[in-house]
Write an enzyme that holds these catalytic residues in place. Structure first.
Site, PDB file in Angstrom:
ATOM      1  N   ARG A 117       0.372  13.359  -9.563  1.00  0.00           N
ATOM      2  CA  ARG A 117      -0.498  13.656  -8.437  1.00  0.00           C
ATOM      3  C   ARG A 117      -0.516  15.131  -8.049  1.00  0.00           C
ATOM      4  O   ARG A 117      -1.537  15.647  -7.607  1.00  0.00           O
ATOM      5  CB  ARG A 117      -0.013  12.786  -7.267  1.00  0.00           C
ATOM      6  CG  ARG A 117      -0.600  13.051  -5.922  1.00  0.00           C
ATOM      7  CD  ARG A 117      -1.955  12.426  -5.769  1.00  0.00           C
ATOM      8  NE  ARG A 117      -2.325  12.591  -4.368  1.00  0.00           N
ATOM      9  CZ  ARG A 117      -2.796  13.733  -3.868  1.00  0.00           C
ATOM     10  NH1 ARG A 117      -3.009  14.763  -4.647  1.00  0.00           N
ATOM     11  NH2 ARG A 117      -3.075  13.829  -2.582  1.00  0.00           N
ATOM     12  N   TYR A 149     -10.934  10.251  13.371  1.00  0.00           N
ATOM     13  CA  TYR A 149     -10.727  11.460  12.558  1.00  0.00           C
ATOM     14  C   TYR A 149     -11.911  12.410  12.677  1.00  0.00           C
ATOM     15  O   TYR A 149     -11.736  13.632  12.757  1.00  0.00           O
ATOM     16  CB  TYR A 149     -10.465  11.089  11.098  1.00  0.00           C
ATOM     17  CG  TYR A 149      -9.079  10.532  10.865  1.00  0.00           C
ATOM     18  CD1 TYR A 149      -7.952  11.285  11.174  1.00  0.00           C
ATOM     19  CD2 TYR A 149      -8.882   9.263  10.321  1.00  0.00           C
ATOM     20  CE1 TYR A 149      -6.675  10.779  10.968  1.00  0.00           C
ATOM     21  CE2 TYR A 149      -7.612   8.751  10.109  1.00  0.00           C
ATOM     22  CZ  TYR A 149      -6.505   9.509  10.436  1.00  0.00           C
ATOM     23  OH  TYR A 149      -5.244   9.011  10.235  1.00  0.00           O
ATOM     24  N   ARG A 177       3.685   6.371  -3.628  1.00  0.00           N
ATOM     25  CA  ARG A 177       4.334   7.551  -3.060  1.00  0.00           C
ATOM     26  C   ARG A 177       5.835   7.601  -3.303  1.00  0.00           C
ATOM     27  O   ARG A 177       6.442   8.653  -3.247  1.00  0.00           O
ATOM     28  CB  ARG A 177       4.104   7.596  -1.543  1.00  0.00           C
ATOM     29  CG  ARG A 177       2.665   7.855  -1.167  1.00  0.00           C
ATOM     30  CD  ARG A 177       2.572   8.364   0.246  1.00  0.00           C
ATOM     31  NE  ARG A 177       3.096   7.388   1.212  1.00  0.00           N
ATOM     32  CZ  ARG A 177       2.990   7.535   2.531  1.00  0.00           C
ATOM     33  NH1 ARG A 177       2.380   8.584   3.023  1.00  0.00           N
ATOM     34  NH2 ARG A 177       3.474   6.628   3.346  1.00  0.00           N
ATOM     35  N   ARG A 226       0.827  -1.189   0.000  1.00  0.00           N
ATOM     36  CA  ARG A 226       0.000   0.000   0.000  1.00  0.00           C
ATOM     37  C   ARG A 226       0.869   1.250   0.000  1.00  0.00           C
ATOM     38  O   ARG A 226       1.921   1.288   0.605  1.00  0.00           O
ATOM     39  CB  ARG A 226      -0.876   0.010   1.250  1.00  0.00           C
ATOM     40  CG  ARG A 226      -1.922   1.093   1.239  1.00  0.00           C
ATOM     41  CD  ARG A 226      -2.931   0.855   2.321  1.00  0.00           C
ATOM     42  NE  ARG A 226      -2.289   0.809   3.622  1.00  0.00           N
ATOM     43  CZ  ARG A 226      -2.324   1.817   4.500  1.00  0.00           C
ATOM     44  NH1 ARG A 226      -2.953   2.934   4.208  1.00  0.00           N
ATOM     45  NH2 ARG A 226      -1.746   1.695   5.665  1.00  0.00           N
TER      46      ARG A 226
END
Lengths: 328, 328
Positions: free
Chosen positions: A15, A132, A6, A2
């Site tokens: 991005r 959150y 990046r 995952r």
């Protein structure tokens, strides 16, 4: 792996640096970000480029994902009236771009030569989402979240039920659009004692796995720092339990036994991938050696890829795991 | 209850908001900050008001503790020549104010009516100290620390050896000045797998506990998120193992067995203390019930007191534990 994107220059070029919740409204962009690590690394599964806040944002709760910070909300969840901000999700109306991205990815994966690469549907878990919303920002200690959990258990249960419904609707949407597996990231449940996880979170987790069983795809359940929770996570009903690097896989196998779990996923420390190749190789072989014969093993990192990781190291890692597991 | 002072208005009035490393150079101030929670809460032990960076700062490494952030250094530890910045500690010359604060506290505690209240000497553990020096700031993932650990194991060992020597010199100084117990806070070791802890940190931890055995005081070893490390921490030689709230005490008792550990310390979640009293009482009773008869139990929080905690709740908590344990 995952967040493998990046580490890729092509991902950073694609991005830019805006809110990921805006970026993924463009299905071509989300599909491309999903596929980049598959092309570059040759991994055996893709995971949808997404964010755990997507369904919450899609029903208009009012949340943004601030680059370098994480999910933030100006008006956190505080009381019963805030439940109205979490109405049921209608994926085709509220977030049609998600299913569209899934269809684009699945079509491209189906057209590839070589072995089949499934797409994993992506969703947050109820405790992490609640944190959150309640904290209004990322939190190490989750003080407001736990205070609400302990002080207003009825409101807490209703909140988690609503979040679970959002998760279920989102996962069903992604699988119906073609995803071949699903993963629930309840990343921060490791902040809870087993007693509290069982009392306050397990019912919602179990509800999610019960409500997704009919989809007929492997379902993965993951959190960080979950050593004491592995048995309860297994009891929630997932097929595969994701394990971080803190728990050796042979010990994790004991803790999940008796609940129908078919495989463990993990668990190389992502920080190991910042070391020279010799170290990465040694540590990856140790992870493979700790996997037991009783359970299947999906090799992956124990948490997301760190942005500063050298893509060359990840490519060699995938190659190593393919070589070693082909030999078995 | 470590950091209990942070919740007290009299502490905030005394302390102001400068660097703690400057504040503790004033022995009267450090003694007063140590004693405030004893007076207010009637706890059974005091812990020296200090910071884990004290010995490192005292030998001139160049570190400050930025309020609201934590330990930072402009020139992090990078290579073998940085070892020269960690010369041996001579407490009477380098940090005479520490022993002076200990003497002031011990004198005042000795003059109190009622049961004897020992002072616990305070030091950081080798991994946590190394992380602050190498990262140059607090870190969630410890990437530079682990990279050095994996890539330059000889330099890593030498660094941990030097840090262990600082810790030992500091603890011996505090006990010789009158402290009646000692605690090693290796707070962030929970970031390591058991394999890595055993290979890279355990030797330095064991060295610290061997070198402090002759002091003849109870020695406590604590870290956060250490579920998988409890057996190794016990093997390092402490008398008491501090456990965070993630591991039930009865399970912790199994994991430390066979190494001469005489008691567990913990493990109420500090966040519970933000809830209404009914919740605190229920959770505290559950912790007491999980303590096993085989091992002693030092009731405390599983980590430091959160600054926003209501002092009234902590006072009632101490009272409850005293009532319940008097009954046993």
């Amino acid at each position: 792996m995952r967040q493998a994107g990046r580490s890729l220059p092509e991902y950073r070029a694609l991005r830019g640096d805006g809110d990921i919740l805006d970026a993924i409204r463009h299905p071509e962009m989300a599909a491309e970000a999903t596929l980049q690590p598959v092309r570059r690394y040759g991994v055996d599964a893709a995971i949808l480029f997404s964010d755990i806040m997507v369904p919450v944002a899609a029903v208009g709760f009012g949340v943004t994902v601030r680059p370098g910070v994480g999910p933030v909300t100006d008006t956190p969840f505080r009381e019963a009236t805030d439940l109205d901000r979490l109405r049921p999700l209608e994926p085709p109306v509220d977030m049609p771009w998600v299913a569209e991205a899934v269809r684009l990815v699945v079509a491209e994966l189906a057209g590839r030569a070589g072995r089949e690469v499934p797409l994993i549907a992506f969703a947050g878990g109820p405790f992490t989402l609640a944190s959150y919303l309640i904290e209004g920002q990322p939190s190490r200690d989750h003080p407001l979240t736990k205070r609400l959990m302990y002080s207003e258990p009825e409101l807490w249960r209703e909140l988690l039920q609503r979040l679970a419904n959002l998760v279920i609707a989102s996962l069903c949407d992604q699988v119906q659009a073609g995803a071949g597996a699903l993963q629930v990231f309840d990343s921060w449940i490791g902040a809870l004692s087993p007693r509290d996880y069982e009392a306050y979170v397990l019912p919602a987790s179990r509800y999610i796995f019960e409500a997704t069983a009919h989809l007929g795809v492997p379902r993965i359940h993951f959190g960080v720092g979950t050593g004491e929770l592995l048995g309860l996570m297994a009891a929630a009903g997932a097929d595969v339990i994701g394990v971080d690097w803190r728990v050796p896989l042979n010990i994790a196998a004991e803790r999940v036994s008796g609940h129908g779990v078919t495989a463990l996923q993990g668990n190389l420390d992502p920080v190991v991938c910042l070391a020279p190749w010799g170290t990465v190789e040694r540590e990856a072989r140790l992870v493979l050696a700790e996997a037991t014969a009783d359970l299947g093993h999906v090799f992956s990192l124990g948490h997301g890829v760190l942005p500063q990781t050298d893509p060359g190291i990840l490519a060699r890692l995938v190659e190593l795991v393919h070589e070693e597991t082909a030999r078995v």
